[in-house]
Design an enzyme around this catalytic site. Structure first.
Site: not given
Ligand SMILES: Cc1cc2nc3c(=O)[nH]c(=O)nc-3n(C[C@H](O)[C@H](O)[C@H](O)COP(=O)(O)OP(=O)(O)OC[C@H]3O[C@@H](n4cnc5c(N)ncnc54)[C@H](O)[C@@H]3O)c2cc1C
Ligand code: SF4
Ligand code: SF4
Ligand code: FES
Lengths: 248, 619
Positions: B124, B237, B239, B253, B256, B312, B378, B413
């Site tokens: 990730f 955040q 996204h 969402l 990614e 991001r 997000h 994050r």
């Protein structure tokens, strides 16, 4: 485009369908229409929802009589010429409008003997189990607890045998425990005696409505029934059951 | 007016507010430690936000790559958070996450497996090694169901569809909680010595968000009103890839993984615009021609990563700029194209839920056409400020964990670090509460006057003759935050937001919910407005105060990171005059050793870890 909605308004004592005429934009789902009614015409219209993406199982209701997730039912399925009716799931008592009392389901879950892993299957890096052994359990664990299968199962819906049968949702919960490669608990006698596996006559209606496309009947309930049959030797049923051994 | 003596009262040692991953894990710990434990949540059990998480849970198990270690996870987390994380929390998280994941398996979770039968882990963004334990793309469901099915046998009292309104104090200390049942509208008072807030974030104050109706910042507001501090609230955040069309799914969402598997971003001129937005700092590691990016996709180890895989914040800002300058897609986003890059069969195999999501909700076949995507609010890195070891706020008896708490993530994050956060700090909050209760044995008083005020504020909304429509006030707030406290921030817009919030607060005081108190969403919406206003104000004030761009905060008027600002976290609290106070708080490092680890080069740290493991084998 204008649509006519007929939404159940009321509680456990009284109520009926109420008409709302709503503007529907391209791409909307039924839950959006309900929200639009709520914001502009009926602030106190009760409905449950969370994820709006078919992941949480909160927004179950009956749309034109069919058990559906309202967040995954698109408006372009319906023609503006005919009214769209939205009613609460029938199998559980109404609290208000589209919200029903599903607490019975939580009680059933609590009755099921919890997971009991085998400590011998663990080493320093953790438990060992292989993907091919967990595939079928993972299928059952996709369940989002929307209870649409509970709603449609005739044993609960038409015959109201909630005292005898836990329903398809908890049959696959039992299957996911019984087929868990690490589990050591034995729930087979209870599957028959307490959870009422015999009440299911394999109509497959539950499988048809499951939004997660879980093969509730073929992969969950039938194998459980077979295990029951294996345990309680019954020559006739055994022929159909295929005579499989008890296995995890 | 209701007599407080007639209100239903239940006594617990501890009440956990919230039944997501953090709340359930906290309640399980409290119960194990012998506390009489209650848990309250707004929805039904099992429906909290945690259920929606997809990608996985980060923990340095080292099952897929044995080189992984807590030190490397710790370093990744600090760098991802742009060094504003609380050192000790990042350390605890990295050290304890593996045990928490294994424990979840002990309780029945069934993760995807490695070939040799252990918990599998995936790559990730920002994580050096494959680290995310996962179940396909439904890891959150697995987590919440495992905790739920285990938790219901631990003697915890579960109070579902019950919304917390206010914290009651006896002097400085927590002594209770006022709440109401959504079903009946009746009030309930919990008498308790400790409260753990695990209420999640507040994305619903923005128009475009991946968050559900529950995310109205209740925990932030309750804690703030009770005298606790909020921290890092400017770091919200966004996204980069949420759905923008149709209306019904705006904000939902898009993982990614689409870009990880080769998806590219295009504007309405068909231009692959991310090449224009590569920041200085990343230029050395990012491909600068399409030709090189294509080679990377084909597996050329000498080619650098495509710019679509920048962090991001960078990608979100770039999409935003394309739209602002008139090069957006028809519904105001960018095109995310994987159809022309990857064979249809491979898309269906690698991204089954995205295929399904677009097919069912947007009637877009992502194996044939591009998706339209845009930034979506997000996650809240900020939240309630807590002690690093006990998770207690500055109010004695008041604890926080999960997205509701601040500290672990700093300015940004990393994906997968939230689910592990929930388990690690949920458990520690339980331990903290048990310690606190053991040490505070004296009797506590439930002040009826405070209960009355809380109940009256809620019932006034129903009893008013007339007033503003709560849904419309909410829409208004969402527009204000979307327009002025979005992904790119600038002083005059932030100041405008503060003025608008003053206006909206007045509207909130006049809201009227028609109908009865029985399962009345209009009333519930009206009650949550106060919490959203407090949260929105905290975010705006903090964003105004931080005069730099770092992580999730981007200031048009203060370009780039400022070394000086790395020394401070921003803290907010209720001042004596009732207004919100903002303070820059100097960061203190608790350990030179941790600083050393976070600042070492990856090569040096890899070597150090390898040597340590070797020593362990010999001894
Ligand atoms: C689409 C999506 C995908 C994600 N994917 C990932 C991922 O792959 N990996 C990852 O690490 N993170 C991911 N995240 C982030 C992560 O899911 C959340 O941050 C996390 O689940 C929050 O958990 P929590 O326990 O803090 O709170 P939640 O799970 O949000 O629970 C909050 C609880 O508080 C209750 N509550 C709130 N207010 C009140 C009140 N006033 N009274 C009573 N109860 C109240 C709610 O009812 C709920 O039970 C994702 C988030 C989203 C939206
Ligand atoms: S197959 Fe069994 S459980 Fe499913 S609906 Fe039919 S009777 Fe009910
Ligand atoms: S099995 Fe399917 S239909 Fe039944 S509750 Fe689970 S997800 Fe819903
Ligand atoms: S709102 Fe979650 S499934 Fe419909």
């Amino acid at each position: 485009m204008k649509y006519n909605f007929k939404v159940f308004r009321g509680d456990k004592d009284s109520g009926g369908l109420v008409d709302y005429n709503v503007d529907v934009d391209e791409g909307m789902v039924v839950l959006d229409v309900i929200h639009r009614i709520q914001a502009h015409q009926a602030n106190d219209l009760a409905v449950r929802w969370n994820c709006k993406a078919g992941k949480c199982g909160s927004c179950s209701c009956e749309i034109n009589g069919k058990p559906r997730l309202s967040c995954m039912t698109r408006m372009n399925e319906f023609s503006p010429d005919k009214p769209v009716t939205v009613t609460p799931v029938k199998t559980f008592p109404v609290i208000k409008d589209l919200v029903t009392d599903v607490s019975w389901n939580y009680e059933q879950n609590k009755r099921i003997k919890p997971f009991k892993p085998d400590p011998k299957k663990k080493d320093a890096k953790g438990y060992v189990m292989f993907q091919e052994d967990v595939d079928r359990v993972q299928e059952f664990r996709k369940c989002i607890e929307c209870y649409l299968c509970q709603d449609v199962c005739h044993v609960l819906r038409d015959h109201d045998r909630k005292d005898k049968f836990v329903g398809p949702r908890f049959m696959i919960r039992l299957a996911s425990l019984e087929m868990h490669p690490l589990d050591t608990e034995d729930r087979i006698p209870a599957v028959r005696d307490e959870y009422g596996s015999g009440f299911c006559n394999i109509t497959r209606c539950c499988t048809d409505v499951c939004p997660e496309k879980i093969q509730i009947t073929d992969n969950g309930i039938i194998p459980l029934k077979e295990r029951v049959v294996d345990r309680y030797y019954d020559p006739i049923a055994r022929i159909f059951g295929g005579g499989k051994k008890k296995q995890k | 007016m209701l007599n407080p003596k007639e209100i239903q009262t239940i006594e617990h040692d501890v009440v956990v507010v919230g039944a997501g991953g953090a709340g359930l894990r906290a309640a399980i710990e409290c119960s194990k430690l012998g506390l009489n434990t209650g848990i309250v949540c707004k929805s039904l059990l099992g429906k909290a936000h945690t259920v929606m998480a997809e990608g996985g849970m980060a923990a340095a198990l080292g099952n897929v790559d044995a080189r992984d270690h807590w030190k490397i996870h710790f370093r990744d987390t600090m760098r991802g958070g742009k060094f504003l994380n609380q050192w000790r929390m990042a350390e605890l998280h990295a050290k304890e996450a593996p045990d928490r994941v294994r424990e979840l398996e002990e309780w029945g979770a069934v993760f995807d497996r490695t070939k040799d039968g252990y918990i599998s882990q995936r790559n990730f963004g920002g994580h050096r090694y494959p680290r995310l334990a996962h179940v396909g793309d439904r890891t959150g469901l697995e987590m919440i169901r495992s905790l739920q099915d285990y938790g219901i046998h631990q003697g915890i009292s579960v109070h579902m569809e019950c919304t917390a309104l206010d914290i009651i104090k006896d002097g400085e200390k927590v002594s209770g909680l006022v709440a109401y049942w959504r079903e009946t509208g009746r009030f309930i008072v919990f008498k308790c010595k400790a409260i753990i807030l695990a209420t999640g974030g507040a994305g619903k104050a923005w128009k475009i968000t991946s968050n559900s109706w529950e995310y109205t910042g209740d925990g932030y507001a309750l804690a703030y009103e009770a005298g606790a501090e909020l921290m890092d609230m400017e770091f919200t955040q966004f996204h980069p890839t949420g759905m923008v069309w149709p209306l019904s799914v705006k904000g939902i969402l898009v993982t990614e993984g689409v870009r990880g598997d080769g998806g590219i971003l295009l504007n309405n001129k068909g231009e692959r615009f991310m090449f224009k937005y590569i920041p200085e700092k990343f230029a050395a590691e990012t491909a600068d021609t399409e030709e090189e990016a294509n080679r990377w996709l084909k597996g050329d180890k000498n080619a650098r990563r495509p710019p679509e895989l920048l962090t991001r914040d960078v990608v979100a800002r770039s999409i935003n700029n394309e739209v602002k300058e008139g090069r957006g897609s028809p519904h105001g986003g960018a095109f995310l194209d994987i159809a022309s890059r990857v064979p249809a069969e491979a898309i269906k195999r690698k991204l089954p839920s995205m295929y399904h999501q677009f097919k069912e909700l947007a009637e877009v076949d992502i194996t044939k056409e591009p998706m339209e995507v845009g930034p979506t609010l997000h996650y809240f890195m900020g939240g309630i400020r807590v002690d690093h070891d006990t998770q207690m706020s500055r109010v004695p008896g008041l604890f926080a964990a999960g997205e509701a708490a601040a500290g672990l993530h700093g300015a940004n994050r990393l994906g997968g670090n939230s689910l592990s956060d929930l388990l690690v700090f949920g458990r520690l909050a339980g331990v903290g509460a048990a310690d606190y209760i053991r040490k505070n044995t004296g009797t506590i008083n439930l002040d009826e006057e405070q209960v009355k005020i809380s109940v009256r504020r809620a019932t006034d909304i129903l009893n008013r003759e007339s007033g503003t429509n709560p849904y419309l006030v909410h829409e208004d707030l969402q527009q204000v935050m979307q327009d002025n406290v979005g992904i790119i921030r600038v002083e005059h817009e932030l100041k405008k937001a503060i003025d608008e919030l003053q206006r909206l607060k007045k509207d909130t005081e006049k809201v009227k919910a028609p109908g009865s108190s029985q399962y009345n969403p209009g009333w519930h919406e009206a009650i949550s407005l106060r919490c959203m206003m407090i949260t929105a104000e905290a975010v705006t004030l903090a964003a105004l105060e931080r005069k730099e761009s770092r992580g999730a905060q981007t200031r048009l008027d203060f370009f780039g990171e400022d070394k000086e600002w790395q020394k401070y976290n921003i803290v907010l609290r209720k001042g004596k005059d009732g207004n919100m106070e903002v303070e820059k708080v100097l960061r203190t490092s608790t350990s030179p050793e941790l600083e050393r680890i976070a600042n070492s080069t990856i090569e040096a740290l890899d070597a150090e870890v390898a040597a340590e493991k070797e020593n362990l084998k010999i001894s």
